[in-house]
Design an enzyme around this catalytic site. Structure first.
Site, short mmCIF file in Angstrom:
data_model
loop_
_atom_site.label_atom_id
_atom_site.label_comp_id
_atom_site.label_asym_id
_atom_site.label_seq_id
_atom_site.Cartn_x
_atom_site.Cartn_y
_atom_site.Cartn_z
N HIS A 112 0.85 -1.19 0.00
CA HIS A 112 0.00 0.00 0.00
C HIS A 112 0.89 1.24 0.00
O HIS A 112 1.94 1.24 0.63
CB HIS A 112 -0.91 0.02 1.24
CG HIS A 112 -2.07 0.94 1.08
ND1 HIS A 112 -1.96 2.28 1.33
CD2 HIS A 112 -3.32 0.72 0.64
CE1 HIS A 112 -3.12 2.85 1.07
NE2 HIS A 112 -3.96 1.93 0.64
N ASP B 28 -7.93 -5.55 0.08
CA ASP B 28 -8.44 -6.41 -0.99
C ASP B 28 -8.04 -7.87 -0.84
O ASP B 28 -8.52 -8.72 -1.59
CB ASP B 28 -7.94 -5.90 -2.36
CG ASP B 28 -8.56 -4.56 -2.69
OD1 ASP B 28 -9.77 -4.40 -2.48
OD2 ASP B 28 -7.83 -3.67 -3.15
N1 CMC Z 1 4.22 -7.58 -4.81
C1 CMC Z 1 5.56 -7.55 -4.97
N2 CMC Z 1 6.32 -6.44 -4.83
C2 CMC Z 1 5.67 -5.31 -4.50
C3 CMC Z 1 4.28 -5.27 -4.31
C4 CMC Z 1 3.54 -6.47 -4.48
N3 CMC Z 1 2.21 -6.48 -4.30
N4 CMC Z 1 3.89 -4.00 -4.00
C5 CMC Z 1 5.02 -3.28 -3.99
N5 CMC Z 1 6.10 -4.06 -4.28
C6 CMC Z 1 7.51 -3.65 -4.31
C7 CMC Z 1 7.82 -2.85 -5.58
O1 CMC Z 1 8.24 -3.70 -6.62
C8 CMC Z 1 8.90 -1.93 -5.09
O2 CMC Z 1 10.09 -2.68 -4.99
P1 CMC Z 1 11.54 -1.97 -5.28
O3 CMC Z 1 11.67 -0.92 -4.23
O4 CMC Z 1 12.51 -3.09 -5.19
O5 CMC Z 1 11.43 -1.40 -6.67
C9 CMC Z 1 8.48 -1.60 -3.66
O6 CMC Z 1 7.70 -2.74 -3.22
C10 CMC Z 1 7.63 -0.35 -3.54
O7 CMC Z 1 6.50 -0.48 -4.40
P2 CMC Z 1 5.86 0.66 -5.25
O8 CMC Z 1 5.25 0.08 -6.47
O9 CMC Z 1 6.84 1.78 -5.43
O10 CMC Z 1 4.73 1.17 -4.26
P3 CMC Z 1 3.53 2.11 -4.61
O11 CMC Z 1 3.23 2.85 -3.38
O12 CMC Z 1 3.80 2.89 -5.85
O13 CMC Z 1 2.35 1.08 -4.97
C11 CMC Z 1 0.58 -0.49 -4.70
C12 CMC Z 1 1.37 0.67 -4.06
C13 CMC Z 1 -0.62 -0.80 -3.81
C14 CMC Z 1 0.08 -0.06 -6.07
C15 CMC Z 1 1.49 -1.73 -4.81
O14 CMC Z 1 1.88 -2.15 -3.53
C16 CMC Z 1 0.83 -2.87 -5.57
O15 CMC Z 1 0.92 -2.92 -6.80
N6 CMC Z 1 0.14 -3.82 -4.84
C17 CMC Z 1 -0.62 -4.87 -5.52
C18 CMC Z 1 -1.97 -4.32 -5.99
C19 CMC Z 1 -2.91 -4.11 -4.83
O16 CMC Z 1 -3.08 -4.95 -3.97
N7 CMC Z 1 -3.60 -2.94 -4.85
C20 CMC Z 1 -4.61 -2.60 -3.84
C21 CMC Z 1 -4.19 -1.47 -2.97
S1 CMC Z 1 -5.18 -1.26 -1.49
C22 CMC Z 1 -6.78 -0.86 -2.03
C23 CMC Z 1 -6.91 0.27 -2.96
O17 CMC Z 1 -6.16 1.25 -2.93
O18 CMC Z 1 -7.78 0.20 -3.79
#
Ligand code: CMC
Length: 429
Positions: free
Chosen positions: A306, A364
């Site tokens: 998140h 989720d």
């Molecule tokens: N699985 C594997 N690696 C992950 C994941 C994941 N679900 N989420 C983040 N990471 C890693 C990412 O690759 C990055 O690694 P590095 O620093 O080595 O490059 C690090 O963690 C930081 O991630 P980010 O993508 O920069 O984080 P963000 O804040 O931009 O994205 C997120 C947040 C929720 C989009 C992301 O965690 C994600 O894609 N999660 C899976 C989708 C999900 O469950 N979404 C629902 C969110 S909660 C409800 C809502 O908002 O609707």
């Protein structure tokens, strides 16, 4: 805390006012920065950018705190109803009995959609994603209720709010009925919001739906947990679209589209699809943990991570508990997907990759397992999220248009394209 900080730019000292929230979050007010210095700030993904002041929802992502209008989410999920929470978010206070009755009545009266709109459902191809139907049908409400936009008139404001919250449920239910080739089930005047929702989904003329109080309680909980989450992607979209003075239905329709993506509300569908994939593959989770960590793979653990929560998502804690209780209640606690989800969560939490990046299950991760147990199909999960999020979208839109500092949202950019060059006629290219 200082009233302002000084920034030295090109030899000139600039003063930036410090803004402090009621929970002591700190911000630098850079709204005059460009006018004074020609500099803008650059923050892709808005990781560090506050777009507004808001009195609706407070999140402390490090401590796993979520409060609506100051009230902890745990208390609301335990003791309140979705309709009461909708009132709280939109109006700022819990309703007194008479206010709650009035609000509920407006929701009942506003819950029909124009009969002509029923024909729209026949225009979509079989198998159309219900989020596509929901967003376009919400936008279409502007065509039927185009006189609803005198938002300075409190009565009109109350009416448009009731219409949006009540009709999104009707549209969702009708698209669900239609997808199964069943007749539309109209809202009942004497049923509360969540009981009505379940009835509209599952009642059949030949097989009346028995309203299960446990399912109603759970539906209230799920919608409460989804009701607001401050400046997330879809809420920011609703604010931005509404900031051009587009009508509320148009802004919500845009919010639905933003919610659809798998990184946001679409994650609940993506989680179940991921768990089904693992199940088909024999149920072992390590391969998928490894894939999620592999930078050459675009696989992510859906329902994990998140932008704001870096400890745990308090909504996920509540949902996990509710999930076990409901699955036991309906005798589905042997759902293989639940076991895979638990194994996956345990394996991820024990893994350094997830620990270092502070990745925990989010709202989720378990919600889809509950919806499955309620017999709601996978492609409807994000629609359920949208029904829940509607009061939050409305609360933010209302707060924005009523704020003294209201103006159109319009970010800037740093241009990185070609510098000026001449047009070349096609014969010379
Ligand atoms: N699985 C594997 N690696 C992950 C994941 C994941 N679900 N989420 C983040 N990471 C890693 C990412 O690759 C990055 O690694 P590095 O620093 O080595 O490059 C690090 O963690 C930081 O991630 P980010 O993508 O920069 O984080 P963000 O804040 O931009 O994205 C997120 C947040 C929720 C989009 C992301 O965690 C994600 O894609 N999660 C899976 C989708 C999900 O469950 N979404 C629902 C969110 S909660 C409800 C809502 O908002 O609707």
């Amino acid at each position: 805390m200082p009233q302002s900080v000084e920034l030295k730019l090109n030899g000139t000292m600039i003063e930036l006012p410090v803004i402090e929230g009621t929970e002591h979050e700190m911000a630098l007010d850079i709204s005059k920065l460009r006018a004074k210095t020609k500099f803008i700030t650059l923050d892709p993904g808005y990781v560090n950018t506050g777009s507004c002041k808001s009195a609706i929802t407070f999140i402390d992502g490090d401590k796993g705190i979520l409060r609506y209008r100051g009230i902890p989410i745990e208390q609301l999920a335990e003791s309140s109803t979705f309709v009461e929470v909708a009132y709280l978010l939109i109006h700022g206070e819990l309703p007194r009995p008479k206010q709650l009755t009035g609000f509920s009545q407006r929701l009942t009266w506003a819950s029909m959609i124009h009969e002509d709109m029923k024909t729209f459902f026949s225009g979509y191809p079989a198998g159309a994603h219900p989020m596509a139907i929901l967003s376009s049908m919400m936008g279409s409400l502007s065509a039927y209720y185009s006189g609803d936009d005198d938002y300075k008139n409190p009565k009109q404001m109350d009416l448009v709010i009731a219409r949006a919250i009540a009709k999104i449920r009707t549209i969702a239910a009708f698209s669900f009925n239609k997808s199964r080739g069943l007749p539309f089930v109209y809202p009942e005047a004497d049923l509360p919001y969540c009981a009505n929702l379940l009835n509209m989904f599952f009642h059949k003329p030949t097989r009346p739906y028995h309203i299960d109080p446990e399912a109603v309680r759970l539906m209230n909980q799920l919608l409460i947990l989804h009701a607001d989450h401050e400046q997330n992607c879809s809420t920011s979209t609703v604010r931005l679209v509404g900031s051009s003075e587009a009508n509320l239905y148009a802004a919500i329709s845009a919010g639905i589209c933003a919610l659809w993506g798998r990184l946001h509300g679409g994650a609940n569908q993506a989680v179940i699809e991921m768990l089904q994939r693992i199940h088909k593959d024999g149920g072992g989770v390590q391969k998928y943990i490894d894939m999620a960590k592999d930078k050459n793979s675009d696989f992510r653990l859906m329902g994990f991570g998140h932008r704001v929560y870096k400890n745990f998502d308090p909504r996920a804690t509540i949902i996990k508990k509710a999930c076990r209780r409901y699955l036991e209640h309906v005798g589905a606690d042997d759902d293989p997907l639940l076991n895979i989800a638990i194994k996956l969560e345990d394996a991820a939490l024990a893994d350094d990759y997830f620990a270092e990046r502070k990745l925990y299950p989010n709202v989720d991760f378990y919600s889809g397992i509950i919806y499955r147990a309620m017999k709601i199909p996978t492609n409807m999960f994000t629609v359920m999220f949208a029904i829940g999020r509607t009061p939050g979208w409305i609360a933010h839109w209302k707060e924005m248009i009523e704020a003294p500092e209201f103006r159109i949202g319009r970010p800037r950019q740093i241009y990185t394209g070609p510098v000026e060059r001449d047009y070349v006629p096609i014969s010379e290219r």
